[in-house]
Design a protein around this motif. Structure first.
Motif, PDB file in Angstrom:
ATOM      1  N   ILE A 170       0.832  -1.206   0.000  1.00 21.72           N
ATOM      2  CA  ILE A 170       0.000   0.000   0.000  1.00 21.72           C
ATOM      3  C   ILE A 170       0.863   1.251   0.000  1.00 21.72           C
ATOM      4  O   ILE A 170       0.603   2.212  -0.736  1.00 21.72           O
ATOM      5  CB  ILE A 170      -0.945   0.003   1.222  1.00 21.72           C
ATOM      6  CG1 ILE A 170      -1.913  -1.186   1.153  1.00 21.72           C
ATOM      7  CG2 ILE A 170      -1.707   1.316   1.309  1.00 21.72           C
ATOM      8  CD1 ILE A 170      -2.857  -1.171  -0.022  1.00 21.72           C
ATOM      9  N   PRO A 184       2.079   2.939  -8.584  1.00 17.99           N
ATOM     10  CA  PRO A 184       0.626   2.678  -8.623  1.00 17.99           C
ATOM     11  C   PRO A 184       0.252   1.390  -9.329  1.00 17.99           C
ATOM     12  O   PRO A 184      -0.866   0.896  -9.161  1.00 17.99           O
ATOM     13  CB  PRO A 184       0.071   3.905  -9.361  1.00 17.99           C
ATOM     14  CG  PRO A 184       1.203   4.393 -10.199  1.00 17.99           C
ATOM     15  CD  PRO A 184       2.431   4.157  -9.361  1.00 17.99           C
ATOM     16  N   GLN A 200      -3.757   6.991  -6.588  1.00 19.72           N
ATOM     17  CA  GLN A 200      -3.705   5.534  -6.634  1.00 19.72           C
ATOM     18  C   GLN A 200      -5.088   4.912  -6.790  1.00 19.72           C
ATOM     19  O   GLN A 200      -5.221   3.822  -7.360  1.00 19.72           O
ATOM     20  CB  GLN A 200      -2.995   4.978  -5.393  1.00 19.72           C
ATOM     21  CG  GLN A 200      -3.759   5.086  -4.092  1.00 19.72           C
ATOM     22  CD  GLN A 200      -3.682   6.484  -3.488  1.00 19.72           C
ATOM     23  OE1 GLN A 200      -3.017   7.372  -4.007  1.00 19.72           O
ATOM     24  NE2 GLN A 200      -4.349   6.664  -2.367  1.00 19.72           N
ATOM     25  N   THR A 201      -6.124   5.587  -6.312  1.00 15.36           N
ATOM     26  CA  THR A 201      -7.468   5.000  -6.439  1.00 15.36           C
ATOM     27  C   THR A 201      -7.958   5.007  -7.887  1.00 15.36           C
ATOM     28  O   THR A 201      -8.811   4.191  -8.247  1.00 15.36           O
ATOM     29  CB  THR A 201      -8.488   5.724  -5.541  1.00 15.36           C
ATOM     30  OG1 THR A 201      -8.571   7.102  -5.922  1.00 15.36           O
ATOM     31  CG2 THR A 201      -8.102   5.621  -4.077  1.00 15.36           C
ATOM     32  N   ASP A 210      -7.850   2.693  -1.268  1.00 14.39           N
ATOM     33  CA  ASP A 210      -6.730   1.776  -1.072  1.00 14.39           C
ATOM     34  C   ASP A 210      -6.806   1.071   0.268  1.00 14.39           C
ATOM     35  O   ASP A 210      -6.621  -0.144   0.353  1.00 14.39           O
ATOM     36  CB  ASP A 210      -5.385   2.490  -1.251  1.00 14.39           C
ATOM     37  CG  ASP A 210      -5.250   3.729  -0.392  1.00 14.39           C
ATOM     38  OD1 ASP A 210      -6.224   4.105   0.298  1.00 14.39           O
ATOM     39  OD2 ASP A 210      -4.170   4.350  -0.418  1.00 14.39           O
ATOM     40  N   ALA A 268      -1.095  -1.137  -7.031  1.00 14.17           N
ATOM     41  CA  ALA A 268      -2.519  -0.996  -6.722  1.00 14.17           C
ATOM     42  C   ALA A 268      -3.363  -1.661  -7.803  1.00 14.17           C
ATOM     43  O   ALA A 268      -4.367  -2.322  -7.506  1.00 14.17           O
ATOM     44  CB  ALA A 268      -2.889   0.479  -6.581  1.00 14.17           C
ATOM     45  N   SER A 269      -2.953  -1.506  -9.062  1.00 12.73           N
ATOM     46  CA  SER A 269      -3.677  -2.151 -10.163  1.00 12.73           C
ATOM     47  C   SER A 269      -3.639  -3.665 -10.026  1.00 12.73           C
ATOM     48  O   SER A 269      -4.651  -4.353 -10.206  1.00 12.73           O
ATOM     49  CB  SER A 269      -3.073  -1.737 -11.514  1.00 12.73           C
ATOM     50  OG  SER A 269      -3.208  -0.361 -11.734  1.00 12.73           O
ATOM     51  N   ALA A 301       2.488   1.783  -3.422  1.00 14.63           N
ATOM     52  CA  ALA A 301       1.485   2.175  -4.412  1.00 14.63           C
ATOM     53  C   ALA A 301       1.021   3.611  -4.200  1.00 14.63           C
ATOM     54  O   ALA A 301       0.750   4.339  -5.158  1.00 14.63           O
ATOM     55  CB  ALA A 301       0.287   1.230  -4.345  1.00 14.63           C
ATOM     56  N   LYS A 302       0.997   4.020  -2.946  1.00 11.52           N
ATOM     57  CA  LYS A 302       0.426   5.326  -2.609  1.00 11.52           C
ATOM     58  C   LYS A 302       1.448   6.462  -2.641  1.00 11.52           C
ATOM     59  O   LYS A 302       1.159   7.552  -3.158  1.00 11.52           O
ATOM     60  CB  LYS A 302      -0.196   5.231  -1.211  1.00 11.52           C
ATOM     61  CG  LYS A 302      -1.044   6.409  -0.798  1.00 11.52           C
ATOM     62  CD  LYS A 302      -1.806   6.060   0.471  1.00 11.52           C
ATOM     63  CE  LYS A 302      -2.795   7.140   0.856  1.00 11.52           C
ATOM     64  NZ  LYS A 302      -3.652   6.720   1.979  1.00 11.52           N
ATOM     65  N   SER A 308     -12.119  -1.892  -0.915  1.00 15.69           N
ATOM     66  CA  SER A 308     -10.773  -1.392  -0.627  1.00 15.69           C
ATOM     67  C   SER A 308      -9.777  -2.531  -0.815  1.00 15.69           C
ATOM     68  O   SER A 308     -10.135  -3.705  -0.728  1.00 15.69           O
ATOM     69  CB  SER A 308     -10.673  -0.850   0.803  1.00 15.69           C
ATOM     70  OG  SER A 308     -10.705  -1.894   1.754  1.00 15.69           O
ATOM     71  N   LEU A 309      -8.546  -2.165  -1.061  1.00 16.16           N
ATOM     72  CA  LEU A 309      -7.511  -3.183  -1.171  1.00 16.16           C
ATOM     73  C   LEU A 309      -7.170  -3.763   0.188  1.00 16.16           C
ATOM     74  O   LEU A 309      -6.902  -4.962   0.302  1.00 16.16           O
ATOM     75  CB  LEU A 309      -6.250  -2.575  -1.802  1.00 16.16           C
ATOM     76  CG  LEU A 309      -6.382  -1.999  -3.206  1.00 16.16           C
ATOM     77  CD1 LEU A 309      -5.025  -1.480  -3.693  1.00 16.16           C
ATOM     78  CD2 LEU A 309      -6.966  -3.014  -4.177  1.00 16.16           C
ATOM     79  N   ILE A 312      -6.844   1.694  -9.076  1.00 15.26           N
ATOM     80  CA  ILE A 312      -7.698   0.635  -8.556  1.00 15.26           C
ATOM     81  C   ILE A 312      -8.986   0.559  -9.369  1.00 15.26           C
ATOM     82  O   ILE A 312      -9.392  -0.523  -9.825  1.00 15.26           O
ATOM     83  CB  ILE A 312      -8.018   0.896  -7.068  1.00 15.26           C
ATOM     84  CG1 ILE A 312      -6.738   0.891  -6.231  1.00 15.26           C
ATOM     85  CG2 ILE A 312      -9.008  -0.144  -6.541  1.00 15.26           C
ATOM     86  CD1 ILE A 312      -6.920   1.406  -4.811  1.00 15.26           C
TER      87      ILE A 312
END
Length: 244
Positions: free
Chosen positions: A94, A103, A146-147, A209, A106-107, A97-98, A237-238, A150
């Motif tokens: 996280i 990122p 990052q969202t 995230d 996150a994908s 990715a953030k 959410s992840l 996602i």
């Protein structure tokens, strides 16, 4: 036809050779333990993938996430992939990715989660995917939200469109060292619905995230519910923290 087949085979061989050479110079490493990945592994090695602290939520219509997001906006479905624990090495996924320009992690996580729940019917009747927005200044400083990655990954797997229906209208300070109530106060009235959005009667999946106290997602859900009371809301959410 034969010539085309020969050319296609030669191109494939060259590409494979180039990838092998690149792997020698820049080996693909597991994002958690740092070991080299082997063929068939992506982002995480098999060992780390097996050790990932998955939530394993079987009832997406009522679970502990619903309790955390209890408020004025009813949440229909809620899901998360894994538990976010600060002392655990999987938190790096996280954080990278953030904050660290990764990122694509996150994908990848979003695709893993989507693939694991698609057959369960979680995405049935959802009309749009709405990523939690960043304030403009924060997005410019970070370079991305990052969202968005996602939401895009989920959309790519499900075909559900992504709509940027929410706006972050004010900056709020870090939530990291705040109590749950302070987080709620800090996030309250941060988000509003875009004037161009038409959400009447729509089933909206808000994605983020990580869920800690749930203040951010709750603020987003309440903004949508206040503007469009007939809208239905689900969340994904992840990661999610375990609250004591």
């Amino acid at each position: 036809m034969e010539i085309r087949s020969v050319i296609s085979g030669a191109v494939a061989a060259l590409r494979s050779g180039a990838e092998s050479l690149l792997a020698l110079v820049y080996p693909r490493l597991c994002e958690v333990c740092g070991d080299a990945l082997v063929d068939g592994e992506d982002t995480l090695c098999l060992k780390c993938l097996c050790e990932m602290p998955l939530c394993r939520i079987t009832d997406f219509r009522y679970n502990f996430i619903h309790d955390r997001l209890a408020g004025h906006a009813p949440i229909e479905k809620a899901i998360s992939l894994f538990y976010y624990m600060r002392s655990n090495r999987f938190t790096l996924l996280i954080q990278d990715a953030k904050y660290n320009g990764r990122p694509r992690i996150a994908s990848w996580l979003a695709r893993k989660l989507t693939d694991s729940i698609q057959a369960s019917g979680f995405f049935a009747n959802i009309d749009m995917i709405v990523p939690v927005p960043l304030h403009l200044f924060k997005k410019l400083r970070r370079g991305y939200n990052q969202t968005d990655y996602i939401a895009g990954a989920i959309s790519g797997r499900t075909g559900i469109p992504v709509e940027h229906a929410l706006i972050c209208r004010r900056r709020h300070s870090s939530q990291t060292r705040r109590t749950p109530f302070e987080r709620w106060l800090n996030a309250r009235d941060t988000y509003t619905v875009s004037p161009d959005a038409e959400l009447t009667g729509k089933h909206i999946l808000i994605v983020d995230d990580v869920i800690t106290t749930g203040a951010t997602l709750l603020s987003c859900a309440e903004a949508i519910h206040a503007a469009f009371p007939s809208a239905r809301i689900s969340v994904l959410s992840l990661a999610v923290t375990e609250l004591s």
